[in-house]
Enzyme design. Structure first.
Site, PDB file in Angstrom:
ATOM      1  N   ASP A  16     -82.135-149.268  42.469  1.00 46.29           N
ATOM      2  CA  ASP A  16     -81.226-148.965  43.588  1.00 46.29           C
ATOM      3  C   ASP A  16     -81.924-148.568  44.889  1.00 46.29           C
ATOM      4  OD1 ASP A  16     -79.511-149.367  41.479  1.00 46.29           O
ATOM      5  OD2 ASP A  16     -78.430-147.482  41.668  1.00 46.29           O
ATOM      6  N   LYS A 114     -74.760-153.754  39.035  1.00 45.82           N
ATOM      7  CA  LYS A 114     -74.009-152.856  38.157  1.00 45.82           C
ATOM      8  C   LYS A 114     -72.998-152.090  38.984  1.00 45.82           C
ATOM      9  CE  LYS A 114     -77.558-149.359  38.817  1.00 45.82           C
ATOM     10  NZ  LYS A 114     -76.735-148.386  39.531  1.00 45.82           N
ATOM     11  N   CYS A 159     -79.103-142.637  38.764  1.00 45.92           N
ATOM     12  CA  CYS A 159     -79.380-143.972  38.239  1.00 45.92           C
ATOM     13  C   CYS A 159     -80.754-144.099  37.586  1.00 45.92           C
ATOM     14  CB  CYS A 159     -79.153-145.008  39.334  1.00 45.92           C
ATOM     15  SG  CYS A 159     -77.389-145.089  39.763  1.00 45.92           S
TER      16      CYS A 159
HETATM   17  C1  VGL Z   1     -76.226-143.679  42.333  1.00 42.96           C
HETATM   18  C2  VGL Z   1     -74.486-142.231  42.638  1.00 42.96           C
HETATM   19  C3  VGL Z   1     -73.593-143.280  42.692  1.00 42.96           C
HETATM   20  C4  VGL Z   1     -77.705-143.866  42.148  1.00 42.96           C
HETATM   21  C5  VGL Z   1     -75.355-144.747  42.367  1.00 42.96           C
HETATM   22  O1  VGL Z   1     -78.231-144.966  42.459  1.00 42.96           O
HETATM   23  O2  VGL Z   1     -78.364-142.901  41.698  1.00 42.96           O
HETATM   24  N1  VGL Z   1     -75.792-142.427  42.456  1.00 42.96           N
HETATM   25  N2  VGL Z   1     -74.041-144.528  42.558  1.00 42.96           N
END
Ligand code: VGL
Ligand code: ZN
Length: 212
Positions: A16, A114, A159
């Protein structure tokens, strides 16, 4: 210091690294941009690199904006358990959802998206928060004969941690490269993630143990 030799059976999972998690983004992680050069340097050591990409519809259930009277970082109970509510982020097709153009990893082989099901969140690159719906990542890694999963990216306590915990649960040796992650740290989440990863047998190292 002896350094860890990265092998062709190792994979680097870059979690991410997207504009919404970088400074200026909708769910900015403090210092998130600082890891990008280090992630690039680490990736040069790996023959195998996979990205994950948080990828939500505009009306995703994890967005506080979808729940009347609720604010980001509050929690609600859903069928699959407690859900933290977030600012709108990583809406598919938007700039915030793009992987950072600062990533310089042309040999990366797969992007796992995802969180695209409206009613289920997915922190982990392996399975959604219902702990039933699979992304296909475990099968991909197994089919390619990969055995050890190194995890870097954002955010350490969501994540990255959930991806590392699921990698362990799938039987992969799992290593988080601590200084190539940054945390959100909402309501003690970083400490909880650390405890959970230690209990699950996720190894945590610093990048110098690879880079020397
Ligand atoms: C994430 C919160 C919501 C992350 C993704 O990448 O850690 N955190 N969506
Ligand atoms: Zn998300």
């Amino acid at each position: 210091m002896t350094t860890i030799a990265i092998s062709p059976r190792d994979v680097l999972v870059v979690v991410d690294v997207q504009y919404d998690f970088l400074p200026g983004g909708n769910l900015a992680v403090t210092g998130g941009d600082e890891i990008v050069p280090l992630v690039n340097t680490l990736a040069k050591r790996f023959a195998n690199v996979v990205f994950t990409q948080d990828w939500h519809p505009a009306d995703h259930i994890s967005f506080a904006s979808q729940h009347a009277g609720m604010a980001p970082f509050e929690t609600i109970e859903l069928a699959y358990g407690t859900q933290v509510l977030w600012p709108d982020h990583c809406v598919w097709g938007t700039h915030g959802a793009e992987l950072s153009h600062g990533l310089d990893i042309p040999h990366a082989q797969l992007v796992i998206r995802k969180g695209y099901n409206r009613a289920v969140d997915s922190y982990s690159g392996f399975q959604e928060a219902d702990r039933a719906t699979r992304t296909g990542l475990a099968g991909y890694l197994r089919e390619r004969g990969l055995e050890t999963v190194y995890v870097v990216g954002l955010a350490t306590d969501f994540c990255v941690a959930w991806t590392a915990l699921d990698a362990r649960a799938e039987g992969f040796a799992t290593v988080v490269v601590e200084d190539a992650t940054r945390a959100i740290d909402a309501n003690g989440s970083l400490e909880i993630a650390g405890t959970d990863m230690a209990a699950a047998g996720v190894t945590r190292i610093m990048s110098k143990e690879i880079l020397g």
